[in-house]
Structures are given as C-alpha cells and as structure tokens.
Write a protein that holds these residues in place. Structure first.
Motif, PDB file in Angstrom:
ATOM      1  N   HIS A 199       0.833  -1.212   0.000  1.00 17.09           N
ATOM      2  CA  HIS A 199       0.000   0.000   0.000  1.00 17.09           C
ATOM      3  C   HIS A 199       0.866   1.260   0.000  1.00 17.09           C
ATOM      4  O   HIS A 199       2.010   1.221   0.445  1.00 17.09           O
ATOM      5  N   ASP A 200       0.302   2.371  -0.468  1.00 18.80           N
ATOM      6  CA  ASP A 200       0.991   3.659  -0.360  1.00 18.80           C
ATOM      7  C   ASP A 200       0.861   4.147   1.083  1.00 18.80           C
ATOM      8  O   ASP A 200      -0.153   3.884   1.737  1.00 18.80           O
ATOM      9  N   LEU A 201       1.870   4.882   1.553  1.00 15.45           N
ATOM     10  CA  LEU A 201       1.831   5.375   2.932  1.00 15.45           C
ATOM     11  C   LEU A 201       1.834   6.892   2.976  1.00 15.45           C
ATOM     12  O   LEU A 201       2.459   7.547   2.145  1.00 15.45           O
ATOM     13  N   PHE A 202       1.133   7.434   3.973  1.00 14.40           N
ATOM     14  CA  PHE A 202       1.193   8.866   4.268  1.00 14.40           C
ATOM     15  C   PHE A 202       1.381   8.969   5.782  1.00 14.40           C
ATOM     16  O   PHE A 202       0.526   8.533   6.542  1.00 14.40           O
ATOM     17  N   VAL A 203       2.518   9.496   6.209  1.00 14.66           N
ATOM     18  CA  VAL A 203       2.811   9.574   7.646  1.00 14.66           C
ATOM     19  C   VAL A 203       2.905  11.032   8.054  1.00 14.66           C
ATOM     20  O   VAL A 203       3.645  11.812   7.441  1.00 14.66           O
ATOM     21  N   ALA A 204       2.132  11.411   9.080  1.00 15.61           N
ATOM     22  CA  ALA A 204       2.129  12.796   9.557  1.00 15.61           C
ATOM     23  C   ALA A 204       2.489  12.832  11.031  1.00 15.61           C
ATOM     24  O   ALA A 204       2.010  12.023  11.813  1.00 15.61           O
ATOM     25  N   SER A 205       3.347  13.791  11.407  1.00 16.57           N
ATOM     26  CA  SER A 205       3.737  13.915  12.806  1.00 16.57           C
ATOM     27  C   SER A 205       4.180  15.342  13.100  1.00 16.57           C
ATOM     28  O   SER A 205       4.628  16.060  12.205  1.00 16.57           O
ATOM     29  N   ALA A 206       4.025  15.728  14.369  1.00 13.14           N
ATOM     30  CA  ALA A 206       4.564  17.014  14.814  1.00 13.14           C
ATOM     31  C   ALA A 206       5.661  16.756  15.832  1.00 13.14           C
ATOM     32  O   ALA A 206       6.297  17.672  16.312  1.00 13.14           O
ATOM     33  N   LYS A 207       5.854  15.459  16.167  1.00 11.77           N
ATOM     34  CA  LYS A 207       6.791  15.090  17.232  1.00 11.77           C
ATOM     35  C   LYS A 207       8.134  14.663  16.652  1.00 11.77           C
ATOM     36  O   LYS A 207       9.130  15.316  16.850  1.00 11.77           O
ATOM     37  N   GLU A 208       8.146  13.536  15.912  1.00 15.06           N
ATOM     38  CA  GLU A 208       9.398  13.092  15.293  1.00 15.06           C
ATOM     39  C   GLU A 208       9.224  13.046  13.779  1.00 15.06           C
ATOM     40  O   GLU A 208       8.114  12.895  13.284  1.00 15.06           O
ATOM     41  N   HIS A 209      10.311  13.186  13.065  1.00 12.93           N
ATOM     42  CA  HIS A 209      10.231  13.245  11.607  1.00 12.93           C
ATOM     43  C   HIS A 209       9.703  11.921  11.048  1.00 12.93           C
ATOM     44  O   HIS A 209      10.153  10.847  11.461  1.00 12.93           O
ATOM     45  N   PRO A 210       8.735  11.975  10.100  1.00  9.35           N
ATOM     46  CA  PRO A 210       8.196  10.736   9.510  1.00  9.35           C
ATOM     47  C   PRO A 210       9.264   9.796   8.958  1.00  9.35           C
ATOM     48  O   PRO A 210       9.116   8.572   9.037  1.00  9.35           O
ATOM     49  N   ASP A 211      10.369  10.356   8.429  1.00 17.39           N
ATOM     50  CA  ASP A 211      11.445   9.502   7.893  1.00 17.39           C
ATOM     51  C   ASP A 211      12.062   8.654   9.002  1.00 17.39           C
ATOM     52  O   ASP A 211      12.418   7.490   8.805  1.00 17.39           O
ATOM     53  N   LYS A 212      12.164   9.242  10.199  1.00 19.45           N
ATOM     54  CA  LYS A 212      12.723   8.513  11.358  1.00 19.45           C
ATOM     55  C   LYS A 212      11.761   7.391  11.771  1.00 19.45           C
ATOM     56  O   LYS A 212      12.185   6.281  12.080  1.00 19.45           O
ATOM     57  N   ILE A 213      10.451   7.683  11.743  1.00 21.61           N
ATOM     58  CA  ILE A 213       9.443   6.669  12.105  1.00 21.61           C
ATOM     59  C   ILE A 213       9.541   5.493  11.132  1.00 21.61           C
ATOM     60  O   ILE A 213       9.545   4.327  11.535  1.00 21.61           O
ATOM     61  N   LEU A 214       9.654   5.807   9.829  1.00 19.80           N
ATOM     62  CA  LEU A 214       9.693   4.763   8.803  1.00 19.80           C
ATOM     63  C   LEU A 214      10.969   3.917   8.886  1.00 19.80           C
ATOM     64  O   LEU A 214      10.974   2.754   8.521  1.00 19.80           O
ATOM     65  N   LYS A 215      12.057   4.528   9.382  1.00 21.32           N
ATOM     66  CA  LYS A 215      13.310   3.767   9.523  1.00 21.32           C
ATOM     67  C   LYS A 215      13.225   2.762  10.668  1.00 21.32           C
ATOM     68  O   LYS A 215      14.014   1.834  10.741  1.00 21.32           O
ATOM     69  N   GLU A 216      12.280   2.985  11.590  1.00 17.04           N
ATOM     70  CA  GLU A 216      12.209   2.141  12.786  1.00 17.04           C
ATOM     71  C   GLU A 216      11.073   1.123  12.748  1.00 17.04           C
ATOM     72  O   GLU A 216      10.668   0.589  13.774  1.00 17.04           O
ATOM     73  N   LEU A 217      10.533   0.866  11.558  1.00  9.68           N
ATOM     74  CA  LEU A 217       9.433  -0.105  11.463  1.00  9.68           C
ATOM     75  C   LEU A 217       9.964  -1.519  11.718  1.00  9.68           C
ATOM     76  O   LEU A 217      11.092  -1.843  11.340  1.00  9.68           O
ATOM     77  N   PRO A 218       9.165  -2.382  12.382  1.00 12.21           N
ATOM     78  CA  PRO A 218       9.644  -3.741  12.664  1.00 12.21           C
ATOM     79  C   PRO A 218       9.753  -4.600  11.404  1.00 12.21           C
ATOM     80  O   PRO A 218       9.016  -4.397  10.439  1.00 12.21           O
ATOM     81  N   ALA A 219      10.675  -5.546  11.435  1.00 14.89           N
ATOM     82  CA  ALA A 219      10.894  -6.428  10.281  1.00 14.89           C
ATOM     83  C   ALA A 219       9.825  -7.513  10.233  1.00 14.89           C
ATOM     84  O   ALA A 219       9.481  -8.094  11.256  1.00 14.89           O
ATOM     85  N   PRO A 220       9.264  -7.793   9.039  1.00 13.70           N
ATOM     86  CA  PRO A 220       8.242  -8.852   8.948  1.00 13.70           C
ATOM     87  C   PRO A 220       8.862 -10.235   9.143  1.00 13.70           C
ATOM     88  O   PRO A 220       9.985 -10.475   8.720  1.00 13.70           O
ATOM     89  N   LEU A 221       8.119 -11.122   9.816  1.00 11.21           N
ATOM     90  CA  LEU A 221       8.554 -12.512   9.968  1.00 11.21           C
ATOM     91  C   LEU A 221       7.963 -13.298   8.816  1.00 11.21           C
ATOM     92  O   LEU A 221       6.745 -13.304   8.637  1.00 11.21           O
ATOM     93  N   LEU A 222       8.806 -13.934   8.029  1.00  5.10           N
ATOM     94  CA  LEU A 222       8.288 -14.750   6.940  1.00  5.10           C
ATOM     95  C   LEU A 222       7.691 -16.010   7.546  1.00  5.10           C
ATOM     96  O   LEU A 222       7.969 -16.342   8.697  1.00  5.10           O
ATOM     97  N   ASP A 223       6.866 -16.718   6.790  1.00  2.00           N
ATOM     98  CA  ASP A 223       6.109 -17.844   7.348  1.00  2.00           C
ATOM     99  C   ASP A 223       6.976 -18.851   8.098  1.00  2.00           C
ATOM    100  O   ASP A 223       6.624 -19.299   9.173  1.00  2.00           O
TER     101      ASP A 223
END
Length: 299
Positions: free
Chosen positions: A29-53
């Motif tokens: 999906h396309d993402l739109f991230v909005a924040s006034a606290k931390e930069h959206p780029d920082k949030i996106l860098k800290e996303l958890p890694a998916p566990l494959l099956d």
C-alpha cells in the motif's frame, strides 16, 4: 478511521502505530505519515521487520515449547479428571492467519521500506514554508494537514468518486499524537480550551475524505491529557474504531499478581459498523497486551 488513545508514556501506542505502517508496506500500500513530534522519515526507519512464514513458525514453535514445559509442570498439579478436557487455542494458528507478524527486535530492511510510495508531513517543516493560514476556521496545522491528504488522495488516484484508468491501490494514513500541544492545539493543556472545535472539525473533514477514497487511517491521541470529557465523546463519535492502551508502568497494577504476565490493558471502546446507526460492541472486554523480546501480543 482507527482512533488510538495513547498510553501515558506513548511506548506501546507508538509500537501499534508502527505495526499499522509496516503492514501497509508488506501489503504494497501507499503510505502517508504525519507527525509534529518526530520526523516521519525517522518513524519509517524504525518499522519492525516482517517474519516470513517459516521464521514465524519457528518463533511460535520456540514459544510453544516453553508453554508446553509450563503446561507439563501445571499438569502435575491439576487433578487427573481435568486433563482430558479440550484445551483452548491460545496462539494464532496458520489456518486462521490474518495479516502478518513482525519481529520488533529487528528493523525493516531499507529496500523493503522503499518498495512502496511514501508521503510524509512534518508539521515544523510545513509551517516554515508558508506563513500561517487558517482555512475552514481551524487550527493552521490541521488545515495544512487536511490539504496535504486531500492533494494526495486526488493526485494519487485514491478518489473513489473519480473513475481511475490505472490499477487501484490503498492509501494508509498514519497521524501521530494528534491533539497534542505540538500541533498547536490547546485541548490537552486547558479546560475549557480556547479552541475546543478544531480537533472535531478536523476529524469530521478527514472522515469525509476517507469515506470517498480508498484509504484507511490510524490516529494516536494523548487522551489522558484531554480533561474535557465532551471533546473526547465527540472525537469517539467521529471515529469508526476506538481503542485505548493502558500501560501498567507507574501504576499499582504493575505489582498486582493478576497482571504479572502482562504490560498493560487494551480497552476496545468502539468497533466499526459502517452504514449503521448503532456501533458494534466487542464480545471480549478483558484484553491485555505483553511485549516479549520479539513479539507484541494482545491476549
């Protein structure tokens, strides 16, 4: 529109927020991230890694082995006549798998993160570009954010009322700590606030945008800071799903033996029932969450 009441320190709500965005990336999906606290780029860098099956199976297998050894010790204590009763299924089975699972001890790879279209809105940057503007008689940060979402919905081909030539996709919108002082709103710091309607106006317009587009949105709000109960009720009525996270950190529940295996409670206040006058009510009211080394689980 999923409305999440943050826990007092914002630890677990922030994790739930990242899960929502990570699921968007894995689903393409396309993402739109909005924040006034931390930069959206920082949030996106800290996303958890998916566990494959296969790795997910191993994770659950390790946990199941630990549970089995506990079960064996418990079975020595339980009377024999209870042993043959069918056991309740506690862990999710692969046959009913919905969505994906994530390892919070690892970060998502940059290649996977960049595989989808991402849009960001960082309030401090947005306000420095242009002078303050107050459209729709609303807080300038909120009106700027609405215009940005509106632009992406129309330009990105998510508008359901506009026939699209290209293949359709879903837009996932994540808005962090809406209503906090950082957004220039005073609902959290005074009762009655000087501007009590900006937040509700924002949600009213946002919900209209979501209804006519292929999009889903999660918002986290520091609800424990909003003293005015009338504002909270209006906000709940303008959301589809309302979930509250209550952390045990610093409360007497932290030492309560009943909650020793958990880190907090999940309160499901409202479940969506679209195009209906009444909202659905959850079957289970007593949900708790725990943060393991790799998994965040709600039980």
């Amino acid at each position: 529109l999923v409305f999440t009441e943050e826990d007092k320190f914002g630890l677990y709500s922030n994790l739930l927020f990242k899960y929502f965005l990570a699921e968007g990336i894995v689903c393409g999906h396309d993402l739109f991230v909005a924040s006034a606290k931390e930069h959206p780029d920082k949030i996106l860098k800290e996303l958890p890694a998916p566990l494959l099956d296969d790795t997910y199976g191993k994770e659950l297998g390790d946990e199941a082995a630990a549970v089995k050894s506990e079960d064996f010790q418990d079975s020595m204590k339980i009377a024999w006549r209870y042993q043959n009763l069918p056991k309740m299924e506690a862990s999710p089975t692969t046959s009913t798998k919905f969505g994906h699972y994530y390892d919070i001890s690892k970060k998502m790879s940059p290649e996977l993160c960049q595989s989808v279209k991402r849009h960001s809105f960082y309030l401090h940057e947005e306000l420095s570009f242009e002078p303050k503007m107050k459209a729709w008689n609303m807080n300038s940060g909120y009106s700027r954010l609405l215009q940005s979402i509106q632009r992406i919905i129309s330009q990105g081909g998510f508008d359901g009322s506009d026939p699209q030539k290209k293949q359709r996709n879903v837009l996932r919108i994540g808005i962090q700590s809406l209503g906090s002082v950082l957004w220039g709103d005073d609902v959290c710091c005074s009762d009655p606030p000087a501007d009590p309607h900006s937040l509700t106006k924002f949600l009213y317009v946002l919900r209209g945008l979501l209804r006519k587009s292929l999009s889903a949105c999660i918002i986290t709000v520091p609800a424990h800071l909003i003293q005015n109960k009338a504002i909270m009720e209006r906000v709940t009525n303008l959301s589809d799903m309302v979930v509250g996270l209550e952390s045990f950190i610093g409360s007497e529940r932290e030492t309560n033996p009943l909650y020793k295996d958990f880190h907090g409670l999940v309160h499901v206040h409202q479940i969506p029932r679209l195009n209906s006058l009444i909202c659905d009510v959850s079957d289970t009211k007593d949900l708790a969450f725990k943060l393991k080394r790799k998994l965040f689980t709600i039980e």
